[in-house]
Design a protein around this motif. Structure first.
Motif, short mmCIF file in Angstrom:
data_model
loop_
_atom_site.label_atom_id
_atom_site.label_comp_id
_atom_site.label_asym_id
_atom_site.label_seq_id
_atom_site.Cartn_x
_atom_site.Cartn_y
_atom_site.Cartn_z
N ILE A 142 -2.74 1.38 -13.01
CA ILE A 142 -3.17 0.54 -14.13
C ILE A 142 -4.64 0.14 -13.96
O ILE A 142 -5.37 0.01 -14.95
CB ILE A 142 -2.26 -0.70 -14.29
CG1 ILE A 142 -2.22 -1.17 -15.77
CG2 ILE A 142 -2.70 -1.85 -13.41
CD1 ILE A 142 -1.41 -0.31 -16.66
N LEU A 143 -5.11 -0.02 -12.71
CA LEU A 143 -6.53 -0.28 -12.49
C LEU A 143 -7.37 0.90 -12.95
O LEU A 143 -8.42 0.72 -13.59
CB LEU A 143 -6.80 -0.56 -11.01
CG LEU A 143 -6.29 -1.87 -10.42
CD1 LEU A 143 -6.74 -2.00 -8.97
CD2 LEU A 143 -6.77 -3.08 -11.22
N LYS A 144 -6.92 2.13 -12.64
CA LYS A 144 -7.65 3.32 -13.08
C LYS A 144 -7.72 3.38 -14.60
O LYS A 144 -8.75 3.74 -15.18
CB LYS A 144 -6.97 4.58 -12.55
CG LYS A 144 -7.07 4.80 -11.06
CD LYS A 144 -6.29 6.05 -10.66
CE LYS A 144 -6.18 6.20 -9.17
NZ LYS A 144 -5.30 7.33 -8.78
N LEU A 145 -6.61 3.06 -15.25
CA LEU A 145 -6.59 3.11 -16.71
C LEU A 145 -7.54 2.08 -17.29
O LEU A 145 -8.24 2.36 -18.27
CB LEU A 145 -5.16 2.87 -17.22
CG LEU A 145 -4.12 3.93 -16.84
CD1 LEU A 145 -2.74 3.53 -17.33
CD2 LEU A 145 -4.50 5.30 -17.38
N GLY A 146 -7.56 0.88 -16.70
CA GLY A 146 -8.50 -0.14 -17.18
C GLY A 146 -9.94 0.29 -17.04
O GLY A 146 -10.77 0.06 -17.93
N MET A 147 -10.26 0.95 -15.93
CA MET A 147 -11.61 1.46 -15.73
C MET A 147 -11.92 2.58 -16.71
O MET A 147 -13.05 2.70 -17.21
CB MET A 147 -11.77 1.96 -14.29
CG MET A 147 -11.70 0.86 -13.25
SD MET A 147 -11.74 1.52 -11.56
CE MET A 147 -11.30 0.06 -10.61
N GLY A 148 -10.91 3.39 -17.02
CA GLY A 148 -11.10 4.45 -18.01
C GLY A 148 -11.41 3.89 -19.39
O GLY A 148 -12.29 4.38 -20.10
N ILE A 149 -10.69 2.83 -19.77
CA ILE A 149 -10.96 2.16 -21.05
C ILE A 149 -12.40 1.66 -21.08
O ILE A 149 -13.12 1.83 -22.07
CB ILE A 149 -9.98 1.00 -21.27
CG1 ILE A 149 -8.56 1.51 -21.45
CG2 ILE A 149 -10.40 0.16 -22.48
CD1 ILE A 149 -7.49 0.43 -21.42
#
Length: 471
Positions: free
Chosen positions: A192-199
């Motif tokens: 979920i941290l990776k996804l937040g950074m992707g956003i």
């Protein structure tokens, strides 16, 4: 004259992601005359999902491409978020091949939150990169700001003594932290941290809310230095909700029954496509509905476990037989004049749009919450998983359009007396709180309509985004 943009959307599996993506594609193609291609990673496990995809293909408003499955045979991760993230990561080369095969590659890519790793393909093909967040702005703030919490907070978030802070936003109580952030040692936490950074790496973020509903949170998200570095602009373009399907066919009996009920006298009860209750909790809900003496439509799914620990099956699948197996003895007979029980699925948008429906008992998934708001119905919120605790807090305590139980349904058995009281609160009680909740539901309905109408905030934001697409 500049040519219209070709926009690609990529949607991860699951009805909660698929429905908003298809509705967004519909608006882009019909309202703004854009060429749209929707890339879908199907779950291949849901007949309802297959039907939705087939309906979108048959409508012909945009192109629908089902990506072939990726090999997941070696994946042992069991969490929903972890598996979704891995699934979408393994579809990146498949998506790349699909784009390569197009005679005219898109100029814009819109990815849902689980598909942001596909931005690597957008970079290769010189596409603008946008994220579509089908949830609300508070959830988006948590997603992108979690990387700051990860650096600054010691220990598990749920063990913190004080609410978690996001500049300019409502603090997040530890008990409301979204599921993937509950345990920092699990794979889904890092995912979920990776996804937040992707956003945060996108050119812009489209979020399914509107300015008047979440003005303060949106203003915070549009502080370009929220994360201590340049953040993408955020555009509220909602509410984007499903359009009602046909009321004919298999659902005709339900809608015939609804047509005979008094105006706003029925509460609709549904815990979403993935929401199930325990046998004990389902029994309490049944008795609570009966005790409330209110008319109801209840979409019943088999409970997770029986009181003796055995898993339920639904036998031959007939509605009467399956419902009778796990509802209290005599419940269907005693409530036959005031209640209508549906097995597994109902056309929720059509039900909520019925003049007879005056309340919604919901798991508080954001798609369902928006469907309740846009139909002007107050809610009983019953969060079960994902970001639903966050949504429930916002709906009940910040916006004031819902009531909720004193304890979380995932932490305690909510008894029938409290359930009956919550139902009566939003449906009939004439105290100040009940009146205010019902009035707020109507006010938000008007606010949503105004935001989408020509000259409204979401109408304006949508036009700004389309202009950025190069149209």
């Amino acid at each position: 004259m500049e040519s219209a943009a070709h926009v690609a959307l990529i949607s991860s599996p699951g009805m909660g992601h698929l429905f908003p993506a298809l509705e967004l594609a519909t608006r882009l193609s019909t309202h703004h005359r854009l060429t749209v291609t929707v890339f879908i990673v199907p779950s291949h496990s849901s007949s309802a999902e297959n039907k939705v995809i087939a309906t979108a293909q048959a409508a012909g408003l945009f192109t629908v491409v089902e990506l072939p499955p990726a090999d997941m045979s070696d994946v042992t991760e069991s969490s929903i978020v972890g598996r979704l993230a891995i699934t979408m990561r393994r579809h990146v080369p498949i998506f790349r091949s699909a784009v390569s095969a197009m005679t005219s590659p898109p100029s814009v890519l819109i990815a849902d939150i689980f598909a942001v790793e596909s931005f690597a393909v957008a970079d290769e093909f010189d596409m603008a990169k946008y994220t579509f967040v089908a949830s609300n702005a508070w959830f988006l703030a948590v997603m992108v700001y979690a990387q700051v919490w990860d650096r600054e907070i010691v220990g598990q978030y749920v063990d913190q003594k004080e609410p978690l802070q996001i500049p300019g936003c409502e603090p997040v109580r530890p008990c409301d932290v979204i599921d993937p952030l509950l345990d920092r040692t699990e794979l889904q936490y890092s995912e979920i941290l990776k996804l937040g950074m992707g956003i945060a790496s996108s050119d812009g973020v489209l979020v399914n809310t509107w300015d008047e509903l979440q003005h303060r949170t949106l203003a915070s998200l549009n502080d370009r230095y929220l994360l201590g570095k340049i953040s993408p602009p955020v555009y509220s373009i909602g509410p984007i909700v499903r359009q009602p399907g046909s009321k004919k066919g298999g659902s005709s009996e339900l809608f015939n029954w609804l047509s005979k009920q008094p105006s706003e006298s029925v509460i609709y009860v549904s815990f979403g496509s993935g929401g199930t209750l325990s046998f004990e909790q389902m029994t309490e809900v049944a008795h609570g509905l009966e005790m409330s003496k209110q008319r109801f439509v209840w979409v019943v799914r088999a409970p997770k476990v029986r009181s003796d620990g055995a898993y339920f099956t639904t036998g031959d699948g007939s509605e009467e037989q399956s419902s009778a197996k796990f509802l209290p003895e005599g419940f269907l007979e005693r409530t036959s004049e005031v209640g209508f029980v549906v097995s597994m699925w109902a056309d929720q948008t059509a039900v909520l749009g019925s003049p007879a429906v005056g309340g919604f008992f919901t798991h508080s998934g954001w798609n369902s919450a928006l469907e309740g708001i846009t139909n002007g119905v107050p809610m009983v919120v019953w969060p079960l998983y994902a970001e639903q605790r966050l949504n429930a807090t916002m709906l009940a305590e910040e916006i004031g359009v819902a009531v909720r139980s004193k304890e979380l349904p995932t932490k305690a058995l909510i008894e029938r007396e409290e359930i009956a009281a919550m139902v009566r609160k939003i449906m009939v009680e004439e105290d100040d709180e009940g009146k205010a909740i019902r009035a707020k539901a109507k006010e938000l309905q008007r606010s949503a309509e105004k935001a989408l109408a020509e000259g409204g905030s979401s109408y304006h934001n949508f036009a700004r985004v389309v202009k950025l697409f190069g149209c």
